[in-house]
Design an enzyme around this catalytic site. Structure first.
Site, short mmCIF file in Angstrom:
data_model
loop_
_atom_site.label_atom_id
_atom_site.label_comp_id
_atom_site.label_asym_id
_atom_site.label_seq_id
_atom_site.Cartn_x
_atom_site.Cartn_y
_atom_site.Cartn_z
N HIS A 34 0.86 -1.19 0.00
CA HIS A 34 0.00 0.00 0.00
C HIS A 34 0.90 1.23 0.00
O HIS A 34 1.67 1.45 0.93
CB HIS A 34 -0.92 0.02 1.22
CG HIS A 34 -1.88 1.19 1.21
ND1 HIS A 34 -3.11 1.13 0.59
CD2 HIS A 34 -1.76 2.44 1.73
CE1 HIS A 34 -3.72 2.30 0.75
NE2 HIS A 34 -2.92 3.11 1.42
N CYS A 35 0.81 2.04 -1.05
CA CYS A 35 1.66 3.21 -1.20
C CYS A 35 0.98 4.42 -0.56
O CYS A 35 -0.11 4.84 -0.99
CB CYS A 35 1.94 3.49 -2.68
SG CYS A 35 3.06 4.87 -2.95
N VAL A 36 1.61 4.99 0.46
CA VAL A 36 1.05 6.14 1.16
C VAL A 36 1.04 7.37 0.27
O VAL A 36 0.09 8.15 0.25
CB VAL A 36 1.84 6.41 2.45
CG1 VAL A 36 1.30 7.63 3.17
CG2 VAL A 36 1.78 5.20 3.37
#
Length: 338
Positions: A185-187
């Site tokens: 999951h890319c912030v």
């Protein structure tokens, strides 16, 4: 003093309420933070470019003589931002969407009177969900056929989404959805990276790396020519260059890492949590169970994943034994790695 603080708070609350009324999506704190990160990243890009063109008069003169040079730089600048938003807005490939596609196919095929092929066609251990077929398999049967015989449905069912997960899928707690071929999951993007957008993500970090390197070269060129003219300009440029250098190291390593994942057909989650994933626990670390060869992996990554849901079956014991066999000179000549 307390009255001033209360007035500021009430003004802030009113402004926030008006924004939420105009933009309902801002009512979610997670979306607000994601939007804030996106605005910060865009502003960071604009600051670096603006300061460069404001301070560097030599670059302006070069632009007048060689407009193509600055034109290519600005083209890469805007292409990187466009690719960023394309990636952040793209779907990573949710399990629920794939299941919905299969169910819709079932309905279409039941209504159809003409005979056609099965909706999920098998090809080299991969299942590609299409819209053809008169006797399509249900989602549960489709998923369970990808696991070894004797696997229970409960062990493959997500306790949050209540849906059967194909191999390589994982539930993301930030998105609250199961993602096909979950990577991470890319912030900064505010979304998951999975089967549907991993290729877009790779192109984004590739463009970002090129843009940071080019910007760093322009900053160094300015400092070499104007190091002692104005100390405050030099201080700003040096400070920005230090931050940019750290960013280049991080992004370059990220690009190399994901390139390695692509050519070996792995994900970040599979590589980091290999010993915790049941179907990867007993496989040696030097064996890549889902790899089909460098060329096939690149083709699937660039061409196949962008248009269809590709559901990969777990490799059989015979396939794993073949992949664990050491390479010989004959294997190199016959392009076994490809």
């Amino acid at each position: 003093m307390k009255m001033v603080v209360s007035l500021c708070r009430s003004f802030r609350d009113r402004a926030l309420d008006r924004c939420i009324h105009c933009f309902p999506c801002l009512s979610d704190p997670a979306r607000r933070s994601s939007l804030g990160l996106k605005v910060a990243l865009v502003m960071l890009h604009l600051i670096y470019a603006a300061i460069l063109f404001l301070f560097d008069s030599d670059l302006i003169e070069k632009t007048k003589k060689e407009p193509w040079y600055t034109g290519f730089y600005l083209l890469l600048f805007f292409a990187t931002l466009v690719q960023y938003f394309i990636t952040s807005c793209s779907s990573p490939g949710y399990v629920l969407d794939a299941m919905r596609t299969v169910n819709e196919t079932n309905v279409i095929c039941k209504k159809s009177s003409t005979a056609s092929k099965q909706s999920a066609s098998s090809n080299n251990g991969s299942l590609i969900v299409t819209v053809d077929g008169s006797n399509p398999a249900s989602w549960t049967k489709l998923v369970m056929d990808m696991y070894p015989p004797g696997t229970s449905v409960r062990s493959c069912t997500c306790s949050y989404c209540n849906v059967e997960q194909p191999p390589r899928a994982k539930h993301c707690y930030d998105c609250d959805k199961c993602v096909l071929q979950f990577d991470h999951h890319c912030v900064w993007l505010g979304t998951c990276i999975g089967q549907g957008n991993h290729c877009k993500f790779w192109w984004y970090i590739c463009e970002e790396t090129a843009l940071c390197l080019w910007t760093g070269i322009l900053y160094i060129t300015y400092l070499k020519a104007n190091i002692s003219r104005a100390w405050w300009k030099d201080a700003i440029m040096i400070l920005l260059l230090i931050v940019l250098s750290i960013s280049i190291i991080f992004i370059l390593l990220l690009l190399i890492f994901h390139s390695y994942l692509v050519i070996t057909n792995q994900t970040t989650y599979e590589l980091v949590r290999r010993r915790r994933i049941p179907y990867l626990r007993g496989i040696p670390e030097r064996v890549y169970p889902f790899s089909k060869g460098v060329c096939s992996n690149l083709y699937d990554f660039c061409c196949v994943r962008s248009s269809k849901y590709s559901l990969e079956s777990l490799p059989s014991a015979q396939e794993l034994e073949e992949k664990s066999r050491p390479y010989t000179c004959l294997d190199v000549l016959t392009c076994r790695c490809c």
